[in-house]
Motif scaffolding. Structure first.
Motif, PDB file in Angstrom:
ATOM      1  N   THR A  97       0.814  -1.220   0.000  1.00 28.36           N
ATOM      2  CA  THR A  97       0.000   0.000   0.000  1.00 28.36           C
ATOM      3  C   THR A  97       0.843   1.263   0.000  1.00 28.36           C
ATOM      4  O   THR A  97       0.335   2.345  -0.308  1.00 28.36           O
ATOM      5  CB  THR A  97      -0.975   0.021   1.196  1.00 28.36           C
ATOM      6  OG1 THR A  97      -0.241  -0.140   2.423  1.00 28.36           O
ATOM      7  CG2 THR A  97      -2.010  -1.083   1.063  1.00 28.36           C
ATOM      8  N   GLN A 108      -4.706   1.516  -1.095  1.00 24.39           N
ATOM      9  CA  GLN A 108      -5.985   0.842  -1.304  1.00 24.39           C
ATOM     10  C   GLN A 108      -7.028   1.435  -0.355  1.00 24.39           C
ATOM     11  O   GLN A 108      -7.155   1.000   0.788  1.00 24.39           O
ATOM     12  CB  GLN A 108      -5.832  -0.662  -1.064  1.00 24.39           C
ATOM     13  CG  GLN A 108      -4.782  -1.344  -1.920  1.00 24.39           C
ATOM     14  CD  GLN A 108      -5.165  -1.333  -3.397  1.00 24.39           C
ATOM     15  OE1 GLN A 108      -6.317  -1.567  -3.750  1.00 24.39           O
ATOM     16  NE2 GLN A 108      -4.198  -1.040  -4.260  1.00 24.39           N
ATOM     17  N   PRO A 109      -7.776   2.426  -0.809  1.00 22.90           N
ATOM     18  CA  PRO A 109      -8.693   3.143   0.091  1.00 22.90           C
ATOM     19  C   PRO A 109      -9.736   2.262   0.767  1.00 22.90           C
ATOM     20  O   PRO A 109     -10.148   2.551   1.887  1.00 22.90           O
ATOM     21  CB  PRO A 109      -9.358   4.168  -0.843  1.00 22.90           C
ATOM     22  CG  PRO A 109      -8.395   4.351  -1.962  1.00 22.90           C
ATOM     23  CD  PRO A 109      -7.747   3.018  -2.156  1.00 22.90           C
ATOM     24  N   TYR A 110     -10.174   1.204   0.096  1.00 26.18           N
ATOM     25  CA  TYR A 110     -11.258   0.397   0.646  1.00 26.18           C
ATOM     26  C   TYR A 110     -10.776  -0.918   1.260  1.00 26.18           C
ATOM     27  O   TYR A 110     -11.586  -1.782   1.609  1.00 26.18           O
ATOM     28  CB  TYR A 110     -12.302   0.118  -0.436  1.00 26.18           C
ATOM     29  CG  TYR A 110     -12.942   1.386  -0.963  1.00 26.18           C
ATOM     30  CD1 TYR A 110     -13.854   2.097  -0.191  1.00 26.18           C
ATOM     31  CD2 TYR A 110     -12.585   1.887  -2.210  1.00 26.18           C
ATOM     32  CE1 TYR A 110     -14.423   3.282  -0.652  1.00 26.18           C
ATOM     33  CE2 TYR A 110     -13.144   3.076  -2.682  1.00 26.18           C
ATOM     34  CZ  TYR A 110     -14.062   3.759  -1.899  1.00 26.18           C
ATOM     35  OH  TYR A 110     -14.613   4.925  -2.359  1.00 26.18           O
ATOM     36  N   GLY A 149     -12.834   5.519   3.339  1.00 19.06           N
ATOM     37  CA  GLY A 149     -12.150   5.166   2.099  1.00 19.06           C
ATOM     38  C   GLY A 149     -12.490   6.123   0.969  1.00 19.06           C
ATOM     39  O   GLY A 149     -11.645   6.435   0.129  1.00 19.06           O
ATOM     40  N   GLY A 150     -13.736   6.617   0.945  1.00 21.84           N
ATOM     41  CA  GLY A 150     -14.118   7.597  -0.066  1.00 21.84           C
ATOM     42  C   GLY A 150     -13.342   8.892   0.072  1.00 21.84           C
ATOM     43  O   GLY A 150     -12.889   9.482  -0.922  1.00 21.84           O
ATOM     44  N   TYR A 163     -10.376   9.159   1.492  1.00 25.34           N
ATOM     45  CA  TYR A 163      -8.991   8.813   1.167  1.00 25.34           C
ATOM     46  C   TYR A 163      -8.787   8.791  -0.349  1.00 25.34           C
ATOM     47  O   TYR A 163      -7.786   9.298  -0.864  1.00 25.34           O
ATOM     48  CB  TYR A 163      -8.699   7.452   1.793  1.00 25.34           C
ATOM     49  CG  TYR A 163      -7.253   7.006   1.764  1.00 25.34           C
ATOM     50  CD1 TYR A 163      -6.209   7.913   1.700  1.00 25.34           C
ATOM     51  CD2 TYR A 163      -6.949   5.642   1.806  1.00 25.34           C
ATOM     52  CE1 TYR A 163      -4.895   7.486   1.690  1.00 25.34           C
ATOM     53  CE2 TYR A 163      -5.646   5.206   1.804  1.00 25.34           C
ATOM     54  CZ  TYR A 163      -4.614   6.123   1.747  1.00 25.34           C
ATOM     55  OH  TYR A 163      -3.315   5.693   1.736  1.00 25.34           O
ATOM     56  N   LYS A 164      -9.743   8.219  -1.073  1.00 23.88           N
ATOM     57  CA  LYS A 164      -9.620   8.111  -2.526  1.00 23.88           C
ATOM     58  C   LYS A 164      -9.601   9.482  -3.182  1.00 23.88           C
ATOM     59  O   LYS A 164      -8.833   9.735  -4.116  1.00 23.88           O
ATOM     60  CB  LYS A 164     -10.774   7.280  -3.071  1.00 23.88           C
ATOM     61  CG  LYS A 164     -10.692   7.008  -4.572  1.00 23.88           C
ATOM     62  CD  LYS A 164     -11.836   6.116  -5.019  1.00 23.88           C
ATOM     63  CE  LYS A 164     -11.738   5.819  -6.513  1.00 23.88           C
ATOM     64  NZ  LYS A 164     -12.857   4.936  -6.958  1.00 23.88           N
ATOM     65  N   ILE A 185      -6.159  11.479  -1.661  1.00 19.11           N
ATOM     66  CA  ILE A 185      -4.868  10.798  -1.466  1.00 19.11           C
ATOM     67  C   ILE A 185      -3.729  11.430  -2.264  1.00 19.11           C
ATOM     68  O   ILE A 185      -2.603  11.539  -1.765  1.00 19.11           O
ATOM     69  CB  ILE A 185      -4.995   9.299  -1.814  1.00 19.11           C
ATOM     70  CG1 ILE A 185      -3.732   8.566  -1.354  1.00 19.11           C
ATOM     71  CG2 ILE A 185      -5.249   9.069  -3.286  1.00 19.11           C
ATOM     72  CD1 ILE A 185      -3.859   7.064  -1.414  1.00 19.11           C
ATOM     73  N   SER A 186      -3.989  11.876  -3.457  1.00 26.61           N
ATOM     74  CA  SER A 186      -2.911  12.419  -4.280  1.00 26.61           C
ATOM     75  C   SER A 186      -2.310  13.682  -3.672  1.00 26.61           C
ATOM     76  O   SER A 186      -1.099  13.773  -3.459  1.00 26.61           O
ATOM     77  CB  SER A 186      -3.428  12.709  -5.686  1.00 26.61           C
ATOM     78  OG  SER A 186      -2.404  13.254  -6.476  1.00 26.61           O
TER      79      SER A 186
END
Length: 409
Positions: A85, A90-92, A199-200, A202-203, A206-207
């Motif tokens: 990772t 891997q957000p989810y 996770g949403g 994070y997605k 994240i960048s």
């Protein structure tokens, strides 16, 4: 990087804060709460030991094997999950990990033999191994540069869950039987919902967050050899901490039952007192390390608990309960400081370092539980606590760690 940073080998606190942005407390609290739910589920495993020991006629060595299976499943995969990772977040994955724990819980509630117990705890362990590295990274990215504080918030959720689990087990599982473990699947479902939402975030973020976070790692000038030696010292300290914690989490209920004649339900209350103290100590260590330096917190935590552990085997029931409070608080304050110190030693590898240290901690807990269970079978549960009392003295090796980070003004 300016000349001042190059000379000192450290990014000033103001620059770190400006680069990292503000602390994202809603995410920190959500991850911490998910950690609470995750570790509440995990803590059910040692909490039901008195029940399954009687119903399945298990030895202490078999109890230790159950813990070893869980801890090894929860530890071996973690460094590899973290390494993967680091390269491909891997957000989810956290929600997927909690799915494994959910299946393990269902099987644990219906286990009719020792082999089924082993399989169910292994699945819960796999869920934990997927959860911790990426959750630790999320905490770091949401920290706003206050990484010790963020790790403490994340960790305190887990330790609070570990302390609540035995209390819930005393109220729900001990009086009504093993099948009532099924009720705790609701916690796993709630955690999955929370982690999908986290996770949403994070997605989406994240960048940009990863680019900012990459510049917040303190710079040091230590050689590769010195870094390796320092990591070995930190892992040795984890060994001493988690071997002792294994004696408390896996066998403390048996200790107070055997030595003082308390009931199974009462023993869970005593375990709750200790584990709640661990949760409180976790919240202290990270922020304190941010202010005065990680090394000083590690030194005070590992070695500072020794007087209390040495007194514990000689105390009556009242003083046993009293002594477990400073033992839990002082000993637990080390982990966040150790983890962030290690992340500063190896910048840019948050997932791998988190996986290595969480994994090693769980592994040492499992090995310690198996070893101490065998020792208890061959000697006595009281003898186990007499031996473990000396483990914190290993904290003397903290003096060989280099000073990195800053000392509080």
């Amino acid at each position: 990087m300016n000349e001042k940073v190059q000379r000192s080998g450290e990014i000033p606190a103001k620059e770190v804060k400006d680069i990292a942005g503000k602390t994202v407390f809603p995410i920190l609290f959500a991850i911490s709460f998910a950690h609470l739910l995750n570790d509440t589920i995990q803590s059910l495993i040692p909490a039901i030991y008195p029940i399954v020991k009687t119903s399945f006629k298990l030895t202490f060595a078999q109890i230790g094997l159950i813990t070893l299976t869980f801890q090894m499943a929860a530890s071996i995969l973690q460094p590899f999950v973290g390494l993967y990772t680091d390269r491909k977040p891997q957000p989810y994955s956290l929600a997927v990990g909690m799915g494994f724990s959910l299946i393990g819980l269902v099987l644990l509630s219906q286990a009719s033999n020792f082999e089924m117990l082993i399989l169910s705890v292994a699945l819960v362990g796999i869920g934990s191994s997927i959860f911790h590295p990426e959750a630790s990274r999320m905490a770091s990215l949401a920290s706003g540069g206050r990484r010790g504080m963020a790790q403490s918030v994340f960790q305190v959720g887990g330790n609070a869950g570990s302390s609540i689990g035995p209390l819930l087990a005393a109220l729900i599982i001990v009086p009504y039987g093993q099948s009532n473990v099924m009720w705790f699947s609701v916690l796993a479902l709630l955690a999955i919902i929370i982690l999908v939402n986290v996770g949403g975030w994070y997605k989406l973020k994240i960048s940009s967050i990863a680019k900012k976070a990459a510049t917040t790692h303190p710079v040091h000038t230590l050689s590769r050899k010195k870094v390796i030696i320092s990591v070995i010292i930190l892992l040795t300290l984890i060994f001493s901490k988690y071997f002792y914690l294994a004696s408390m989490s896996s066998y403390y209920t048996f200790y107070v039952i055997h030595k003082f004649g308390v009931s199974v339900q009462s023993s869970q209350v005593y375990l709750f007192i200790f584990l709640f103290s661990v949760a409180a100590g976790t919240l202290i260590g990270g922020p304190l390390g941010d202010k005065i330096g990680r090394k000083y917190v590690i030194w005070g935590s590992i070695l500072g608990v020794a007087p209390f552990t040495l007194l514990l085997p000689h105390a009556n029931l009242f003083w046993t309960a009293v002594l477990t409070v400073p033992i839990g608080v002082i000993l637990a304050s080390a982990f966040s400081a150790i983890l962030v110190y290690a992340q500063e030693l190896i910048p840019g590898k948050v997932g791998m370092v988190s996986g290595l240290f969480f994994g090693f901690a769980f592994g040492m807990g499992g090995v310690g539980s198996a070893f101490l269970g065998t020792l208890a079978d061959r000697t006595s549960i009281e003898y186990v606590y007499s031996v473990c009392a000396y483990l914190p003295l290993i904290g003397l090796i903290t003096g060989f760690l280099p000073d990195i980070g800053r000392k509080g003004r």
